[in-house]
Design a protein around this motif. Structure first.
Motif, PDB file in Angstrom:
ATOM      1  N   GLU A  56       0.726  -1.308  -0.090  1.00 27.11           N
ATOM      2  CA  GLU A  56       0.104  -0.126   0.062  1.00 27.11           C
ATOM      3  C   GLU A  56       0.789   1.161   0.088  1.00 27.11           C
ATOM      4  O   GLU A  56       0.505   2.409  -0.481  1.00 27.11           O
ATOM      5  N   ASN A  57       2.063   1.141   0.424  1.00 25.55           N
ATOM      6  CA  ASN A  57       3.022   2.270   0.738  1.00 25.55           C
ATOM      7  C   ASN A  57       3.831   2.634  -0.521  1.00 25.55           C
ATOM      8  O   ASN A  57       4.438   3.775  -0.684  1.00 25.55           O
ATOM      9  N   THR A  58       3.883   1.683  -1.335  1.00 21.73           N
ATOM     10  CA  THR A  58       4.791   1.737  -2.436  1.00 21.73           C
ATOM     11  C   THR A  58       4.157   2.709  -3.441  1.00 21.73           C
ATOM     12  O   THR A  58       2.565   2.437  -3.954  1.00 21.73           O
ATOM     13  N   PRO A  59       4.717   3.982  -3.743  1.00 27.19           N
ATOM     14  CA  PRO A  59       4.117   4.855  -4.777  1.00 27.19           C
ATOM     15  C   PRO A  59       3.855   4.203  -6.142  1.00 27.19           C
ATOM     16  O   PRO A  59       4.606   3.601  -6.613  1.00 27.19           O
ATOM     17  N   PRO A  60       2.534   4.689  -6.880  1.00 26.55           N
ATOM     18  CA  PRO A  60       2.484   4.179  -8.384  1.00 26.55           C
ATOM     19  C   PRO A  60       3.501   4.639  -9.087  1.00 26.55           C
ATOM     20  O   PRO A  60       4.229   5.685  -8.786  1.00 26.55           O
ATOM     21  N   PRO A  61       3.947   3.691 -10.015  1.00 30.51           N
ATOM     22  CA  PRO A  61       4.812   4.160 -11.165  1.00 30.51           C
ATOM     23  C   PRO A  61       4.535   5.368 -11.842  1.00 30.51           C
ATOM     24  O   PRO A  61       3.329   5.633 -11.978  1.00 30.51           O
ATOM     25  N   ARG A  62       5.549   6.289 -12.068  1.00 29.67           N
ATOM     26  CA  ARG A  62       5.359   7.422 -12.695  1.00 29.67           C
ATOM     27  C   ARG A  62       4.755   7.303 -14.394  1.00 29.67           C
ATOM     28  O   ARG A  62       5.304   6.125 -14.865  1.00 29.67           O
ATOM     29  N   ILE A  63       4.000   8.226 -14.900  1.00 27.99           N
ATOM     30  CA  ILE A  63       3.611   8.090 -16.136  1.00 27.99           C
ATOM     31  C   ILE A  63       4.512   9.022 -16.885  1.00 27.99           C
ATOM     32  O   ILE A  63       4.443  10.365 -16.515  1.00 27.99           O
ATOM     33  N   LEU A  64       5.223   8.517 -17.858  1.00 28.49           N
ATOM     34  CA  LEU A  64       5.995   9.525 -18.642  1.00 28.49           C
ATOM     35  C   LEU A  64       5.100   9.724 -20.188  1.00 28.49           C
ATOM     36  O   LEU A  64       4.624   9.075 -20.823  1.00 28.49           O
ATOM     37  N   THR A  65       5.438  10.818 -20.747  1.00 30.56           N
ATOM     38  CA  THR A  65       4.970  11.247 -22.252  1.00 30.56           C
ATOM     39  C   THR A  65       6.409  11.076 -23.092  1.00 30.56           C
ATOM     40  O   THR A  65       7.520  11.334 -22.590  1.00 30.56           O
ATOM     41  N   LEU A  66       5.964  10.646 -24.106  1.00 27.29           N
ATOM     42  CA  LEU A  66       7.258  10.079 -25.160  1.00 27.29           C
ATOM     43  C   LEU A  66       6.840  10.084 -26.389  1.00 27.29           C
ATOM     44  O   LEU A  66       5.588  10.031 -26.754  1.00 27.29           O
ATOM     45  N   GLN A  67       7.540  10.130 -27.242  1.00 22.93           N
ATOM     46  CA  GLN A  67       7.138   9.938 -28.840  1.00 22.93           C
ATOM     47  C   GLN A  67       7.917   8.850 -29.474  1.00 22.93           C
ATOM     48  O   GLN A  67       9.275   8.794 -29.209  1.00 22.93           O
ATOM     49  N   ILE A  68       7.216   7.828 -30.055  1.00 24.91           N
ATOM     50  CA  ILE A  68       7.736   6.880 -30.714  1.00 24.91           C
ATOM     51  C   ILE A  68       7.223   6.960 -32.375  1.00 24.91           C
ATOM     52  O   ILE A  68       5.929   6.874 -32.597  1.00 24.91           O
ATOM     53  N   ASP A  69       8.240   6.960 -33.324  1.00 29.71           N
ATOM     54  CA  ASP A  69       7.841   7.148 -34.856  1.00 29.71           C
ATOM     55  C   ASP A  69       6.925   8.092 -34.995  1.00 29.71           C
ATOM     56  O   ASP A  69       5.745   7.841 -35.571  1.00 29.71           O
ATOM     57  N   GLY A  70       6.951   9.127 -34.179  1.00 31.81           N
ATOM     58  CA  GLY A  70       5.980  10.271 -34.407  1.00 31.81           C
ATOM     59  C   GLY A  70       4.747  10.403 -33.705  1.00 31.81           C
ATOM     60  O   GLY A  70       3.802  11.215 -34.001  1.00 31.81           O
ATOM     61  N   GLN A  71       4.478   9.259 -32.880  1.00 29.99           N
ATOM     62  CA  GLN A  71       3.044   9.296 -32.409  1.00 29.99           C
ATOM     63  C   GLN A  71       3.713   9.853 -30.800  1.00 29.99           C
ATOM     64  O   GLN A  71       4.460   9.080 -30.186  1.00 29.99           O
ATOM     65  N   ASP A  72       2.457  10.674 -30.451  1.00 30.73           N
ATOM     66  CA  ASP A  72       2.655  11.159 -29.125  1.00 30.73           C
ATOM     67  C   ASP A  72       2.199   9.881 -28.075  1.00 30.73           C
ATOM     68  O   ASP A  72       0.799   9.610 -28.306  1.00 30.73           O
ATOM     69  N   LEU A  73       2.908   9.488 -27.290  1.00 29.20           N
ATOM     70  CA  LEU A  73       2.348   8.407 -26.435  1.00 29.20           C
ATOM     71  C   LEU A  73       2.473   8.686 -25.069  1.00 29.20           C
ATOM     72  O   LEU A  73       3.544   9.432 -24.505  1.00 29.20           O
ATOM     73  N   SER A  74       2.149   7.827 -24.020  1.00 24.09           N
ATOM     74  CA  SER A  74       2.355   7.850 -22.598  1.00 24.09           C
ATOM     75  C   SER A  74       2.641   6.289 -22.273  1.00 24.09           C
ATOM     76  O   SER A  74       2.167   5.341 -22.697  1.00 24.09           O
ATOM     77  N   GLY A  75       3.703   6.217 -21.159  1.00 23.75           N
ATOM     78  CA  GLY A  75       3.764   4.777 -20.632  1.00 23.75           C
ATOM     79  C   GLY A  75       4.566   5.246 -19.166  1.00 23.75           C
ATOM     80  O   GLY A  75       4.751   6.028 -18.669  1.00 23.75           O
ATOM     81  N   ARG A  76       4.498   3.920 -18.534  1.00 26.64           N
ATOM     82  CA  ARG A  76       5.049   3.789 -17.470  1.00 26.64           C
ATOM     83  C   ARG A  76       6.545   3.770 -17.162  1.00 26.64           C
ATOM     84  O   ARG A  76       7.104   3.403 -17.993  1.00 26.64           O
ATOM     85  N   ALA A  77       6.999   4.467 -16.175  1.00 29.74           N
ATOM     86  CA  ALA A  77       8.400   4.761 -16.118  1.00 29.74           C
ATOM     87  C   ALA A  77       9.194   3.139 -15.888  1.00 29.74           C
ATOM     88  O   ALA A  77      10.342   3.006 -16.164  1.00 29.74           O
TER      89      ALA A  77
END
Ligand code: FES
Length: 252
Positions: free
Chosen positions: A12-33
């Motif tokens: 319960e105390n573990t913080p959720p993984p950070r969500i990052l924004t990135l671009q792959i092959d021109g697509q704007d995406l988000s993913g977990r760190a």
């Protein structure tokens, strides 16, 4: 599974993984760190070729077919082992990367004896599929054609090191899923060999449970089952998604 109050509290105390924004092959995406570039690409239906990678097993980074380019970095990096950073701009299919991938395949084909026409895995081989996918029509390097001894000592299975691409899936599945640790690697560079126990005949291995998982994860015809025809060489990997789900749950 540990259901103790202490374990629940630590989850319960573990913080959720950070969500990052990135671009792959021109697509704007988000993913977990804590997800690799390969995982994020696949979730977004962006195909990156792989050979040593197999969902459910730990990352190895040996084949280098999953190389991608990151803007601002000179050297390509393996997508299966690289984690994203905020704002990363990634390219997965440039001409340079496709050339690298074809060269890697050419080197694999030239290093041992991958003669598809007479291979037990013809039509069910990931090396062959990659060659077709990447348009590999010929090999420009000299074939080394080493004569490596085939091990037919096991009651059910055969090991043909002439077809091995050193992806180490067999080593990993045996250690991580079966827990038998029968397989290992001996030698370095071009002399590397996958061995059973301390380089004994497979049939005399004390640790092998004859579960056959190594045969099922092998991408080529290096490990096969005795008495099976080419048409029966389809691999069954139903046990791997369960392991992947367990790992994902542990991360969450
Ligand atoms: S799949 Fe990434 S190095 Fe093999």
């Amino acid at each position: 599974m540990n259901h103790s109050p202490a374990s629940r509290n630590s989850q319960e105390n573990t913080p959720p993984p950070r969500i990052l924004t990135l671009q792959i092959d021109g697509q704007d995406l988000s993913g977990r760190a804590d997800e690799t570039i390969l995982e994020i690409a696949r979730q977004n239906k962006i195909h990156i070729p792989t050979l040593c990678r197999l969902d459910g097993l730990s990352g190895h980074g040996g084949c280098r077919l999953c190389l991608v380019e990151i803007s601002g970095q000179n050297r390509p990096v393996p997508a299966c082992l690289t984690y994203p950073q905020e704002g990363m701009v990634i390219s997965t299919a440039s001409q340079r990367l496709q050339d690298y991938r074809r060269k890697i395949l050419e080197l694999l084909f030239s290093e041992r004896n991958h003669v598809c026409a007479v291979c037990v895995s013809n039509g069910h081989c990931e090396l062959q599929e990659l060659a077709v996918e990447l348009g590999l029509s010929h090999v420009r390097y000299e074939y080394l054609h080493p004569r490596l001894e085939v091990d037919g000592s096991h009651a059910r299975f055969i090991r043909d090191p002439n077809r091995c691409v050193l992806c180490l899936r067999c080593v990993r599945v045996c250690a991580e899923v079966e827990g038998a640790h029968t397989w290992d690697v001996m030698g370095r560079g071009i002399s590397s060999r996958v061995i059973t126990d301390l380089n004994q005949a497979w049939g005399s291995s004390q640790s092998c449970t004859a579960c056959g998982k190594c045969v099922q994860v092998c991408p080529t015809g290096a490990l096969s089952e005795k008495g099976t025809s080419v048409a029966e060489m389809i691999k069954h990997r139903h046990f791997l998604p369960q392991l992947l789900a367990m790992r994902t749950n542990r991360r969450e």
